[in-house]
Design a protein around this motif. Sequence first.
Motif, short mmCIF file in Angstrom:
data_model
loop_
_atom_site.label_atom_id
_atom_site.label_comp_id
_atom_site.label_asym_id
_atom_site.label_seq_id
_atom_site.Cartn_x
_atom_site.Cartn_y
_atom_site.Cartn_z
N ARG A 72 -7.69 10.14 -12.60
CA ARG A 72 -8.98 10.07 -11.91
C ARG A 72 -9.21 11.37 -11.15
O ARG A 72 -8.38 11.77 -10.33
N PRO A 73 -10.34 12.02 -11.39
CA PRO A 73 -10.62 13.30 -10.70
C PRO A 73 -10.56 13.19 -9.18
O PRO A 73 -10.05 14.09 -8.51
N GLU A 74 -11.06 12.09 -8.63
CA GLU A 74 -11.05 11.96 -7.17
C GLU A 74 -9.65 11.83 -6.61
O GLU A 74 -9.37 12.28 -5.50
N VAL A 75 -8.73 11.25 -7.38
CA VAL A 75 -7.33 11.15 -6.96
C VAL A 75 -6.68 12.53 -6.97
O VAL A 75 -5.98 12.91 -6.04
N ARG A 76 -6.93 13.29 -8.02
CA ARG A 76 -6.35 14.63 -8.12
C ARG A 76 -6.88 15.53 -7.01
O ARG A 76 -6.13 16.32 -6.42
N LEU A 77 -8.16 15.43 -6.71
CA LEU A 77 -8.75 16.23 -5.65
C LEU A 77 -8.12 15.86 -4.30
O LEU A 77 -7.76 16.74 -3.51
N ALA A 78 -7.98 14.56 -4.04
CA ALA A 78 -7.34 14.11 -2.79
C ALA A 78 -5.90 14.60 -2.72
O ALA A 78 -5.43 15.03 -1.66
N SER A 81 -2.39 -5.44 -12.95
CA SER A 81 -1.48 -5.30 -14.09
C SER A 81 -2.07 -4.40 -15.17
O SER A 81 -1.35 -3.86 -16.00
N GLY A 82 -3.38 -4.27 -15.16
CA GLY A 82 -4.05 -3.45 -16.15
C GLY A 82 -4.25 -2.00 -15.73
O GLY A 82 -4.86 -1.22 -16.46
N ILE A 83 -3.73 -1.63 -14.57
CA ILE A 83 -3.89 -0.26 -14.08
C ILE A 83 -2.51 0.38 -13.97
O ILE A 83 -1.64 -0.12 -13.25
N SER A 84 -2.33 1.47 -14.69
CA SER A 84 -1.06 2.20 -14.63
C SER A 84 -1.17 3.36 -13.64
O SER A 84 -2.27 3.76 -13.27
N LEU A 85 -0.02 3.88 -13.26
CA LEU A 85 -0.02 5.07 -12.42
C LEU A 85 -0.76 6.21 -13.12
O LEU A 85 -1.48 6.98 -12.50
N ARG A 101 0.83 -1.22 0.00
CA ARG A 101 0.00 0.00 0.00
C ARG A 101 0.86 1.26 0.00
O ARG A 101 0.61 2.20 -0.75
N TYR A 102 1.87 1.29 0.85
CA TYR A 102 2.72 2.47 0.94
C TYR A 102 3.54 2.66 -0.34
O TYR A 102 3.77 3.79 -0.77
N ALA A 103 4.00 1.58 -0.93
CA ALA A 103 4.76 1.68 -2.17
C ALA A 103 3.90 2.27 -3.28
O ALA A 103 4.34 3.17 -4.02
N VAL A 104 2.67 1.81 -3.40
CA VAL A 104 1.76 2.35 -4.42
C VAL A 104 1.45 3.82 -4.12
O VAL A 104 1.48 4.66 -5.03
N THR A 105 1.20 4.15 -2.87
CA THR A 105 0.91 5.53 -2.49
C THR A 105 2.09 6.44 -2.84
O THR A 105 1.90 7.52 -3.42
N ALA A 106 3.29 6.05 -2.49
CA ALA A 106 4.48 6.86 -2.75
C ALA A 106 4.72 7.02 -4.26
O ALA A 106 5.06 8.11 -4.73
N LEU A 146 1.98 12.02 -9.62
CA LEU A 146 1.20 13.26 -9.57
C LEU A 146 2.09 14.50 -9.73
O LEU A 146 1.64 15.53 -10.21
N HIS A 147 3.33 14.39 -9.34
CA HIS A 147 4.25 15.52 -9.38
C HIS A 147 5.36 15.32 -10.41
O HIS A 147 6.39 15.98 -10.35
N GLU A 148 5.15 14.43 -11.38
CA GLU A 148 6.23 14.07 -12.29
C GLU A 148 6.68 15.20 -13.22
O GLU A 148 7.78 15.15 -13.75
N HIS A 149 5.86 16.21 -13.43
CA HIS A 149 6.26 17.31 -14.31
C HIS A 149 6.81 18.50 -13.52
O HIS A 149 6.93 19.59 -14.04
#
Length: 157
Positions: free
Chosen positions: A132-138, A122-126, A8-13, A19-22
């Motif tokens: 996802r709007p809810e991810v960006r809002l969070a 395996s079918g879900i990329s970062l 969980r922490y690895a995916v979160t990090a 989210l900040h890659e640019h």
Amino acid sequence: MRLSTKGRYAVTAMLDLALHEHQKPVTLADISQCERISLSYLEQLFARLRRNGLVEGIRGPGGGYRLARPATEVTIAEIISAVDEKVDATGCLGKQNCRDGVTCLTHELWCDLSNEIFTFLSGISLSDLVNRPEVRLAAERIDDVGAREQPLHRSAA
């Protein structure tokens, strides 16, 4: 079946990096503060993520970590595997010794479920998650509360 904090922490990090890659590289201290994950635990996870070619460290002032590949090319299953996490719904951890050293009646069912979960992840990329709007809002809320040095740009989509 339960995914441990390691996965969980690895995916979160990794999602935080995506989210900040640019922007400039993200420090582990920033992730630790904003995501409330122990800095020493993040250091252990990032050593594994780096060894598996998922992140790269940038040294010096303004340094930190960034994704080693585009977010579109990094799957959730790959992140979980990189930190030695297993997606396993069996009670025997896949050893087929479920019941007094022999395979139980439902072993294959749980193996099939484990495979389905791994295929799903395996079918879900970062990138899929970033979009996802809810991810960006969070992420915006977390950046604000965590007082991130360089918060997520609200205009980014």
